[in-house]
Scaffold this motif. Structure first.
Motif, PDB file in Angstrom:
ATOM      1  N   ILE A 151       0.841  -1.199   0.000  1.00  0.00           N
ATOM      2  CA  ILE A 151       0.000   0.000   0.000  1.00  0.00           C
ATOM      3  C   ILE A 151       0.882   1.258   0.000  1.00  0.00           C
ATOM      4  CG2 ILE A 151      -1.664   1.323   1.385  1.00  0.00           C
ATOM      5  CD1 ILE A 151      -2.931  -1.383   2.172  1.00  0.00           C
ATOM      6  N   VAL A 152       1.959   1.225   0.767  1.00  0.00           N
ATOM      7  CA  VAL A 152       2.885   2.375   0.791  1.00  0.00           C
ATOM      8  C   VAL A 152       3.499   2.574  -0.598  1.00  0.00           C
ATOM      9  CG1 VAL A 152       5.095   3.211   1.706  1.00  0.00           C
ATOM     10  CG2 VAL A 152       3.406   2.241   3.263  1.00  0.00           C
ATOM     11  N   ILE A 153       3.935   1.488  -1.215  1.00  0.00           N
ATOM     12  CA  ILE A 153       4.570   1.580  -2.539  1.00  0.00           C
ATOM     13  C   ILE A 153       3.546   2.074  -3.574  1.00  0.00           C
ATOM     14  CG2 ILE A 153       5.611   0.211  -4.395  1.00  0.00           C
ATOM     15  CD1 ILE A 153       6.768  -1.598  -2.048  1.00  0.00           C
ATOM     16  N   ARG A 154       2.312   1.551  -3.469  1.00  0.00           N
ATOM     17  CA  ARG A 154       1.248   1.987  -4.386  1.00  0.00           C
ATOM     18  C   ARG A 154       0.969   3.478  -4.205  1.00  0.00           C
ATOM     19  NH1 ARG A 154      -3.095  -1.961  -3.415  1.00  0.00           N
ATOM     20  NH2 ARG A 154      -4.009  -0.613  -1.862  1.00  0.00           N
ATOM     21  N   THR A 155       0.925   3.916  -2.942  1.00  0.00           N
ATOM     22  CA  THR A 155       0.631   5.328  -2.670  1.00  0.00           C
ATOM     23  C   THR A 155       1.766   6.218  -3.164  1.00  0.00           C
ATOM     24  OG1 THR A 155      -0.603   4.598  -0.720  1.00  0.00           O
ATOM     25  CG2 THR A 155      -0.107   6.939  -0.869  1.00  0.00           C
ATOM     26  N   LEU A 156       2.996   5.752  -3.038  1.00  0.00           N
ATOM     27  CA  LEU A 156       4.119   6.519  -3.583  1.00  0.00           C
ATOM     28  C   LEU A 156       3.908   6.748  -5.081  1.00  0.00           C
ATOM     29  CD1 LEU A 156       7.266   4.867  -1.912  1.00  0.00           C
ATOM     30  CD2 LEU A 156       6.682   7.292  -1.822  1.00  0.00           C
ATOM     31  N   ARG A 157       3.514   5.690  -5.777  1.00  0.00           N
ATOM     32  CA  ARG A 157       3.314   5.797  -7.223  1.00  0.00           C
ATOM     33  C   ARG A 157       2.150   6.741  -7.533  1.00  0.00           C
ATOM     34  NH1 ARG A 157       4.641  -0.221  -7.616  1.00  0.00           N
ATOM     35  NH2 ARG A 157       6.894  -0.106  -7.912  1.00  0.00           N
ATOM     36  N   GLN A 158       1.045   6.574  -6.754  1.00  0.00           N
ATOM     37  CA  GLN A 158      -0.133   7.436  -6.991  1.00  0.00           C
ATOM     38  C   GLN A 158       0.198   8.901  -6.718  1.00  0.00           C
ATOM     39  OE1 GLN A 158      -2.822   5.475  -4.316  1.00  0.00           O
ATOM     40  NE2 GLN A 158      -3.714   4.180  -5.923  1.00  0.00           N
ATOM     41  N   ALA A 159       1.136   9.128  -5.789  1.00  0.00           N
ATOM     42  CA  ALA A 159       1.507  10.508  -5.452  1.00  0.00           C
ATOM     43  C   ALA A 159       2.487  11.082  -6.470  1.00  0.00           C
ATOM     44  CB  ALA A 159       2.115  10.549  -4.048  1.00  0.00           C
ATOM     45  N   GLY A 160       2.852  10.283  -7.447  1.00  0.00           N
ATOM     46  CA  GLY A 160       3.710  10.769  -8.513  1.00  0.00           C
ATOM     47  C   GLY A 160       5.173  10.377  -8.377  1.00  0.00           C
ATOM     48  N   TYR A 161       5.494   9.658  -7.297  1.00  0.00           N
ATOM     49  CA  TYR A 161       6.892   9.227  -7.115  1.00  0.00           C
ATOM     50  C   TYR A 161       7.027   7.817  -7.675  1.00  0.00           C
ATOM     51  CZ  TYR A 161       6.282  12.966  -3.698  1.00  0.00           C
ATOM     52  OH  TYR A 161       5.968  14.151  -3.089  1.00  0.00           O
ATOM     53  N   ASP A 162       6.941   7.722  -8.997  1.00  0.00           N
ATOM     54  CA  ASP A 162       6.856   6.397  -9.604  1.00  0.00           C
ATOM     55  C   ASP A 162       8.112   6.013 -10.371  1.00  0.00           C
ATOM     56  OD1 ASP A 162       6.484   8.310 -11.466  1.00  0.00           O
ATOM     57  OD2 ASP A 162       4.608   7.524 -12.275  1.00  0.00           O
ATOM     58  N   ASP A 163       9.153   6.799 -10.202  1.00  0.00           N
ATOM     59  CA  ASP A 163      10.349   6.534 -10.982  1.00  0.00           C
ATOM     60  C   ASP A 163      11.545   6.245 -10.076  1.00  0.00           C
ATOM     61  OD1 ASP A 163      11.724   6.190 -13.307  1.00  0.00           O
ATOM     62  OD2 ASP A 163      12.286   8.298 -13.509  1.00  0.00           O
ATOM     63  N   HIS A 164      11.269   5.523  -8.976  1.00  0.00           N
ATOM     64  CA  HIS A 164      12.340   5.279  -8.004  1.00  0.00           C
ATOM     65  C   HIS A 164      12.487   3.784  -7.737  1.00  0.00           C
ATOM     66  CE1 HIS A 164      12.410   9.564  -7.266  1.00  0.00           C
ATOM     67  NE2 HIS A 164      11.114   9.540  -7.084  1.00  0.00           N
ATOM     68  N   ASP A 165      13.680   3.398  -7.352  1.00  0.00           N
ATOM     69  CA  ASP A 165      13.904   2.008  -6.963  1.00  0.00           C
ATOM     70  C   ASP A 165      13.373   1.819  -5.550  1.00  0.00           C
ATOM     71  OD1 ASP A 165      15.195   1.530  -9.329  1.00  0.00           O
ATOM     72  OD2 ASP A 165      17.178   2.015  -8.513  1.00  0.00           O
ATOM     73  N   ILE A 166      12.663   0.722  -5.345  1.00  0.00           N
ATOM     74  CA  ILE A 166      12.109   0.432  -4.024  1.00  0.00           C
ATOM     75  C   ILE A 166      12.800  -0.799  -3.444  1.00  0.00           C
ATOM     76  CG2 ILE A 166      10.026  -0.133  -2.709  1.00  0.00           C
ATOM     77  CD1 ILE A 166       9.765   2.595  -3.972  1.00  0.00           C
ATOM     78  N   VAL A 167      13.212  -0.691  -2.201  1.00  0.00           N
ATOM     79  CA  VAL A 167      13.748  -1.837  -1.463  1.00  0.00           C
ATOM     80  C   VAL A 167      12.817  -2.058  -0.282  1.00  0.00           C
ATOM     81  CG1 VAL A 167      15.721  -2.741  -0.159  1.00  0.00           C
ATOM     82  CG2 VAL A 167      16.107  -1.212  -2.108  1.00  0.00           C
ATOM     83  N   GLU A 168      12.481  -3.334  -0.001  1.00  0.00           N
ATOM     84  CA  GLU A 168      11.571  -3.615   1.114  1.00  0.00           C
ATOM     85  C   GLU A 168      12.306  -4.249   2.280  1.00  0.00           C
ATOM     86  OE1 GLU A 168       7.770  -5.423   0.076  1.00  0.00           O
ATOM     87  OE2 GLU A 168       8.202  -5.045  -2.043  1.00  0.00           O
ATOM     88  N   ALA A 169      11.878  -3.898   3.491  1.00  0.00           N
ATOM     89  CA  ALA A 169      12.418  -4.524   4.701  1.00  0.00           C
ATOM     90  C   ALA A 169      11.247  -4.931   5.583  1.00  0.00           C
ATOM     91  CB  ALA A 169      13.322  -3.548   5.446  1.00  0.00           C
ATOM     92  N   GLU A 170      11.385  -6.088   6.260  1.00  0.00           N
ATOM     93  CA  GLU A 170      10.222  -6.621   6.972  1.00  0.00           C
ATOM     94  C   GLU A 170      10.230  -6.367   8.481  1.00  0.00           C
ATOM     95  OE1 GLU A 170      11.497 -11.324   7.065  1.00  0.00           O
ATOM     96  OE2 GLU A 170      10.371 -10.536   5.358  1.00  0.00           O
ATOM     97  N   ASP A 171      11.240  -5.722   8.978  1.00  0.00           N
ATOM     98  CA  ASP A 171      11.215  -5.244  10.372  1.00  0.00           C
ATOM     99  C   ASP A 171      12.365  -4.246  10.547  1.00  0.00           C
ATOM    100  OD1 ASP A 171      13.595  -6.721  10.885  1.00  0.00           O
ATOM    101  OD2 ASP A 171      12.433  -8.482  11.471  1.00  0.00           O
ATOM    102  N   GLY A 172      12.505  -3.719  11.748  1.00  0.00           N
ATOM    103  CA  GLY A 172      13.515  -2.695  11.977  1.00  0.00           C
ATOM    104  C   GLY A 172      14.937  -3.206  11.801  1.00  0.00           C
ATOM    105  N   ARG A 173      15.165  -4.445  12.217  1.00  0.00           N
ATOM    106  CA  ARG A 173      16.503  -5.040  12.084  1.00  0.00           C
ATOM    107  C   ARG A 173      16.866  -5.178  10.607  1.00  0.00           C
ATOM    108  NH1 ARG A 173      21.285  -5.408  13.751  1.00  0.00           N
ATOM    109  NH2 ARG A 173      20.511  -5.610  15.891  1.00  0.00           N
ATOM    110  N   ASP A 174      15.891  -5.669   9.824  1.00  0.00           N
ATOM    111  CA  ASP A 174      16.103  -5.833   8.384  1.00  0.00           C
ATOM    112  C   ASP A 174      16.349  -4.469   7.727  1.00  0.00           C
ATOM    113  OD1 ASP A 174      16.223  -7.265   5.989  1.00  0.00           O
ATOM    114  OD2 ASP A 174      14.057  -7.147   5.632  1.00  0.00           O
ATOM    115  N   ALA A 175      15.598  -3.459   8.192  1.00  0.00           N
ATOM    116  CA  ALA A 175      15.768  -2.106   7.639  1.00  0.00           C
ATOM    117  C   ALA A 175      17.178  -1.595   7.945  1.00  0.00           C
ATOM    118  CB  ALA A 175      14.722  -1.163   8.225  1.00  0.00           C
TER     119      ALA A 175
END
Lengths: 178, 120
Positions: free
Chosen positions: B15-39
């Motif tokens: 949903i965050v990634i979708r909202t980024l795209r809807q807000a016009g930030y659709d030309d960026h590389d996205i990396v996902e992390a599943e908790d704070g340690r992973d981040a």
């Protein structure tokens, strides 16, 4: 005096939040997460036999859970609505746990923000709803989503307050949080 | 530009990634992390230009991740996207060095308001 709950320094949820506020929080969450055209109709319906609940715990001056309960099929439909085009043909239970839990997390986080603090929010859990401990410490909202019943219950986790003549077992006279 | 999205909910990351795209930030590389340690680990490994992080996560919270990053010398721009937006949490976030705190539920407008000027 009519302030019996305050005697032990702890208020029941109906003194802190009302159904209108819970409905407003749920509606906002639905529009943002489920979809702009997704309305919650403030009508209580009968839940089916097979239900699923998602909840988060709030621990603080008021301690309890914010619980969403709906039919299993409706929980699956909600998951598809959140995932949109990313929804797989066959949903895993993990997908439902994740999506339904996240809706509870967002609703619970906003309920927590409207309650006296400081308090902490637990991680979302999904399964059979936690039991109601004190029927007077419950704010219950019944709604319909796509015609299907869903219940938002903000319910206290503590047993009923002792009667005035019962020895007070709570060492925290002012309801101090740990 | 590379954006790291940290949330223990896969659905919420989408949903965050979708909202980024809807807000016009659709030309960026996205990396996902599943908790704070992973981040934390992925900031070191991937060197993102921005971190968008949930607060309440297992293993390491978003706040602990931010504090650990700052302690390690990382100045990566960091914003919270969380279901809790109390004044107390906003203050804690700012004190730890966060640029903003977006409360869930959010809209694409909320993203634009907070991200304009942060994302080129």
């Amino acid at each position: 005096m009519t302030l019996a709950p305050a005697r032990a320094g702890r208020q029941v949820i109906t003194a802190l939040i009302d159904e209108v506020t819970v409905e407003s929080i749920a509606t906002e969450a639905w529009i943002a997460l489920v979809g702009e055209d997704e309305v919650l109709v403030p009508l209580a319906g009968d839940l089916p036999a097979e239900t699923l609940s998602a909840w988060v715990d709030v621990v603080g001056p008021w301690t309890g859970s914010v619980v969403l309960t709906t039919g299993r099929q409706t929980a699956a439909d909600l998951t598809r609505a959140l995932l949109r085009e990313a929804a797989p043909e066959l949903l895993d239970h993990e997908d439902v746990v994740d999506a339904f839990g996240e809706i509870a997390n967002v609703v619970g986080g906003n309920v927590k923000a409207s309650l006296p603090g400081p308090s902490t929010l637990g991680l979302p859990q999904v399964g059979a709803a936690p039991a109601v401990r004190n029927p007077e410490d419950v704010c219950r909202l019944g709604v319909l989503w796509r015609g299907q019943p869903l219940v938002v219950s903000v319910q206290g986790a503590l047993p009923p307050l002792p009667s005035p003549h019962t020895p007070n077992e709570n060492p925290h006279q002012n309801g101090a949080s740990l | 530009m590379k954006i790291l999205v940290a949330d223990d909910s896969r659905v919420m990351r989408q949903i965050v990634i979708r909202t980024l795209r809807q807000a016009g930030y659709d030309d960026h590389d996205i990396v996902e992390a599943e908790d704070g340690r992973d981040a934390y680990d992925k900031v070191q490994a991937e060197n993102p230009d921005l971190v968008l992080s949930d607060w309440n996560m297992p293993n390491m919270t978003g706040l602990e991740c931010l504090q650990a990053l700052r302690s390690s010398g990382s100045a990566v721009p960091f914003g919270f996207v969380t279901s809790e937006g109390s004044a107390d949490m906003r203050e804690k976030a700012a004190d730890a060095g966060a640029l903003f705190l977006i409360a869930k539920p959010f809209t694409e407008e909320t993203f634009r308001e907070n991200l304009d000027g942060v994302i080129a």
